[in-house]
Design an enzyme around this catalytic site. Structure first.
Site, PDB file in Angstrom:
ATOM      1  N   GLU A 199      -0.559 -12.798 -42.877  1.00  0.00           N
ATOM      2  CA  GLU A 199      -1.358 -11.961 -41.981  1.00  0.00           C
ATOM      3  C   GLU A 199      -2.507 -12.746 -41.346  1.00  0.00           C
ATOM      4  O   GLU A 199      -3.649 -12.271 -41.288  1.00  0.00           O
ATOM      5  CB  GLU A 199      -1.895 -10.735 -42.740  1.00  0.00           C
ATOM      6  CG  GLU A 199      -0.789  -9.831 -43.271  1.00  0.00           C
ATOM      7  CD  GLU A 199      -1.310  -8.556 -43.917  1.00  0.00           C
ATOM      8  OE1 GLU A 199      -2.509  -8.508 -44.244  1.00  0.00           O
ATOM      9  OE2 GLU A 199      -0.530  -7.609 -44.093  1.00  0.00           O
ATOM     10  N   GLU A 270       6.520  -6.097 -44.871  1.00  0.00           N
ATOM     11  CA  GLU A 270       5.778  -5.217 -45.767  1.00  0.00           C
ATOM     12  C   GLU A 270       5.779  -3.790 -45.239  1.00  0.00           C
ATOM     13  O   GLU A 270       5.118  -3.487 -44.258  1.00  0.00           O
ATOM     14  CB  GLU A 270       4.319  -5.678 -45.965  1.00  0.00           C
ATOM     15  CG  GLU A 270       4.163  -6.945 -46.773  1.00  0.00           C
ATOM     16  CD  GLU A 270       2.701  -7.267 -47.077  1.00  0.00           C
ATOM     17  OE1 GLU A 270       1.849  -6.355 -46.973  1.00  0.00           O
ATOM     18  OE2 GLU A 270       2.411  -8.428 -47.418  1.00  0.00           O
TER      19      GLU A 270
END
Length: 846
Positions: A199, A270
């Site tokens: 991320e 995710e």
């Protein structure tokens, strides 16, 4: 050319030798194929999916983190994940677990990554490996080891030479170990996909051009190792080639802009199955209907890979959680903290995977089309030209009402905010809103063996009044503790003149501004109290009226950590602990103690240094019998026998405040009972003790408690089961996808008559021992808490007992006839729901 045998016998002999040799070579090759345990797998990709050995794949993956459970738990957790329809397991690699001390690597016990991956391989599943270096994961320091902060000139996660040098060394150690064990798909192993960084787009702008350069460097690092697998970067839309940019979030079917190149597949790394919890939080859940909707939508829009984060959350043992994060992690995942199936989340997603597999050929080889028959409705379908291959997803985005969709000449009623899946563009086999799978309720049963009267002994820490130190400001707490303890002491002395206390009507106040996380304060040996921040607001102010004495006064503070931060930019420059200390209300004005006084420091508790949490350290201090009352900063120790059965075990910390738990020297984790949620309840009461921590008798329990006047006698041990099994199904629901198979590109029923049933199944060898509730009508509540509504078939319980009592599994037809209401129905206008609750157990021995 035709050969005459009598004229050329030598030629026939030569041909015979060649044929025999060729035959031998073929048999040898065949033998090699049969005996080769792990044939090499080529993993590539295109704009549709990953391609493994030339075959497109739909991948259903789940995050399971090896350090968050014990090795003896891994086989069952992995097996249950496979039975839930997963074909891939995703895991981070935890740098601070493997290299807690610079240059000294650990790959044993809960850190045995190789063993974990080989167990996944043994179950015939794939692996996605995420070596970091930064992982976040609500894990201490985002997985980065503390010693990295002490490297001169270092800046984390940017184009910084020291950070890149250490990252490269670490990443190569991990990946070389995988290569040495032949765990990559290109070597015949299960690892088909890797992820570098995590991320990064969330922090990239903070580092400007250095951030862009760093992400390019990270991509080049893993690509240059030529490991024969694709690599992804999650939430990184500008991921440099050949990295695949992937999505994280709850609704990637709507939020993901898509791959940054046409030749890359849509991957969801995710899909958050719930919200992780921090101390002070109320309960948080994400419904399985919402998860199923999001996955169906993603696959209907060219998605081919989903990963559930987490599929099993597990436990943050010891001091491994990030700041304020609870010891229990992602308990609302399909497999709960103890590795048990959390129904209906587990079963409803399993059915979803079955439904998507029936659509596999159409999704991977068909051409997609989209229709919008209404404002809230949408049809997405895939057809393979020239064949009968077809699969459709009918979506209703109206959150309040069902909608009727006409598709290929037939009408379908789609429940509110749901997607119905038609693997042949005709037959509805699954609705994201209609949960057919069973429900379970978790039970905590007080142990008979473990809960004998506890003989607690105590040892109380000495509160220092004056410590050595040369600092003129309170030392930053992360740097003081170096992640070796949660505790750091601060002392200072200051003088007060008689004139300072003569202000008429004035009140003298001590004011301490702290950057977190918690604080205990003493003045002249008297305990003044404590304060703390929260996950959302770490900083807080401790303020209290005080009585000073003329002459020298002694101030003592205990700074308390709840873990290191795990997210954001410039992690190496995060600070915490007391930052400003002043006395208000003196005649001479405010007295600032922060920069005018010398501060003494001490790291940790004496009991920690002596190791009194383990059997070998117990005799290093003098323990006293617990009298029923103790001050704060007290160690409690007692012994207990292992609870009966083989079920999971937990300790309930009722009566306690805040501290740490050990069993037989193993860190169970941090507890914080006194930090109440807005519902006036502790966020976590039960703390998992793995069976691997226990021995049959005389287990050592050690607790370090920060707060005073606690009641350890209220602590108890419980065993955990999910023996309360329920069903909650509407008579108008779609029959289970279990009834359907795909054969010769056609969806076929496996039985002559497909009808709706409620399936109840006990775990292991247990059988249904009692029917605790049954109602066919309009019952209310949830599993473990059903009540009758205004409409109920009187025969409900009798029918369920007939179908289910004494059986390990039963199927109940859900219709009026089953419950004797086909002729006499007291509420004919009510669409009936069947609510059933049964109790599973083992038959009692004679």
């Amino acid at each position: 050319m035709r050969i005459h045998s009598s004229n050329h016998p030598w030629l026939l002999l030569a041909i015979l030798v060649v044929l025999l040799s060729f035959s031998g070579a073929l048999s040898s090759t065949d033998k090699e194929k049969k005996t080769s345990k792990n044939p090499k797998k080529e993993v590539t990709y295109d704009g549709t999916s990953l391609i493994i050995n030339g075959k497109r794949e739909l991948l259903y993956s789940g995050s399971i983190h090896y350090p968050r459970s014990t090795p003896d738990m891994w086989p069952k957790i992995i097996k249950r994940a496979k039975q839930g329809g997963l074909n891939t397991i995703q895991t981070y690699v935890f740098w601070n677990v493997h290299e807690p001390v610079q240059g000294k690597f650990n790959f044993s016990g809960r850190a045995d990554l190789v063993k974990f991956i080989k167990l996944i391989e043994k179950n015939g599943m794939y692996v996605t490996l995420r070596p970091g270096p930064f992982i976040q994961a609500e894990w201490n320091h985002g997985g980065l080891p503390y010693w990295l902060r002490e490297v001169p000139g270092i800046f984390f996660r940017t184009d910084n030479k020291p950070f890149k040098e250490h990252t490269e060394r670490y990443v190569k150690v991990v990946l070389d170990k995988m290569k040495e064990e032949k765990l990559f798909a290109s070597q015949g192993g299960p690892i088909i996909l890797g992820q570098i960084e995590n991320e990064y787009s969330a922090v990239e702008r903070a580092y400007k051009e250095d951030g862009v350069n760093y992400i390019k460097w990270a991509a080049k690092l893993v690509d240059s190792m030529n490991l024969g697998i694709p690599w992804v970067m999650c939430k990184q839309n500008n991921a440099p080639d050949p990295m695949i940019n992937a999505c994280n979030g709850r609704h990637c079917g709507d939020t993901f802009p898509g791959p940054n190149k046409e030749n890359k597949p849509s991957l969801w790394t995710e899909n958050w199955t719930t919200q992780f919890r921090v101390f002070g939080d109320p309960p948080a859940q994400r419904s399985v209907e919402d998860i199923a909707y999001s996955v169906a939508r993603f696959f209907s829009k060219n998605g081919s890979h989903v990963n559930y984060y987490m599929y099993h959350g597990g436990t943050n043992f010891g001091r491994t959680s990030a700041h304020y994060v609870t010891t229990r992690y992602y308990d609302d995942a399909p497999l709960d903290e103890f590795g048990l199936e959390r129904e209906p989340k587990y079963g409803h997603l399993k059915h979803l995977h079955n439904a998507l597999n029936l659509c596999k050929k159409a999704l991977l080889w068909g051409h997609s089309r989209t229709e919008k028959p209404g404002n809230d409705t949408e049809i997405r379908y895939y057809e393979h030209p020239g064949t009968k291959v077809c699969a459709a997803f009918l979506a209703n985005n109206n959150t309040e009402a069902a909608e009727t969709i006409k598709f290929k000449g037939k009408e379908y009623v789609i429940p509110p905010r749901s997607i119905s899946i038609l693997p042949d563009c005709k037959t509805v086999v699954y609705s994201t809103a209609e949960v057919i799978s069973q429900h379970t309720s978790r039970n905590y049963i007080k142990s008979k063996k473990a809960n004998k009267k506890f003989d607690f002994k105590v040892f109380t820490e000495t509160v220092p009044s004056e410590l050595k130190g040369e600092s003129y400001v309170p030392v930053e707490l992360y740097g003081l503790t170096e992640d070796k303890t949660d505790y750091g002491w601060y002392t200072t002395n200051f003088k007060i003149d008689d004139n300072d206390l003569k202000k008429k009507g004035g009140k003298t106040t001590l004011r301490i501004a702290s950057l977190g996380h918690a604080l205990h304060v003493w003045l002249n040996g008297e305990y003044l109290g404590n304060g703390h921040g929260s996950h959302e607001e770490k900083s807080f102010v401790f303020q209290k009226q005080i009585s000073l004495k003329v002459g020298e006064n002694h101030l003592t503070m205990l700074g308390v950590l709840t873990g290191f931060p795990d997210s954001g930019s410039y992690l190496e420059h995060r600070y915490t602990g007391p930052r400003s200390v002043s006395i208000l209300g003196l005649s001479s004005g405010p007295l600032d103690l922060t920069e005018k006084n010398k501060w003494g420091n001490k790291v940790g508790m004496e009991g920690e240094k002596l190791g009194i949490h383990a059997e070998k350290g117990l005799k290093k201090v003098k323990w006293q019998k617990f009298s029923g009352k103790a001050p704060g900063l007290t160690w409690y120790q007692t012994h207990f026998d292992a609870p009966e059965s083989k079920s999971s075990v937990a300790i309930r910390m009722n009566g306690m405040g805040k501290g740490l738990i050990w069993v037989n020297g193993e860190g169970v984790g941090r507890y914080w009972m006194s930090f109440l949620s807005p519902l006036k309840m502790p966020t976590q009461v039960e703390y998992h003790i793995p069976r691997a921590f226990l021995k049959p008798k005389k287990n050592l329990l050690v607790i370090f408690e920060e707060e005073r006047n606690v009641k350890p006698e209220l602590i108890d041990f419980v065993i955990i089961n999910r023996d309360t099994v329920c069903s909650y199904i509407g008579e108008n629901y779609t029959p289970s996808v279990r009834h359907w198979i795909k054969k010769n590109d056609k969806v076929q029923a496996i039985t002559d008559d497909v009808f709706l049933t409620a399936n109840l199944k006990c775990s292991g060898t247990k059988k249904i021992a009692a029917v605790e509730f049954a109602s066919f009508g309009n019952p209310n509540g949830t599993c473990g808490n059903f009540t009758l509504g205004s409409c109920n078939a009187p025969a409900s319980k009798q029918v369920i007992e007939k179908y289910c009592l004494g059986k390990s599994e039963c199927d109940i037809p859900v219709n009026k006839s089953t419950f004797r209401q086909d002729k006499k129905d007291s509420c004919p206008k009510v669409v009936k729901m069947l609510a059933v609750q049964v109790k599973c157990g083992r038959p009692k021995k004679n």
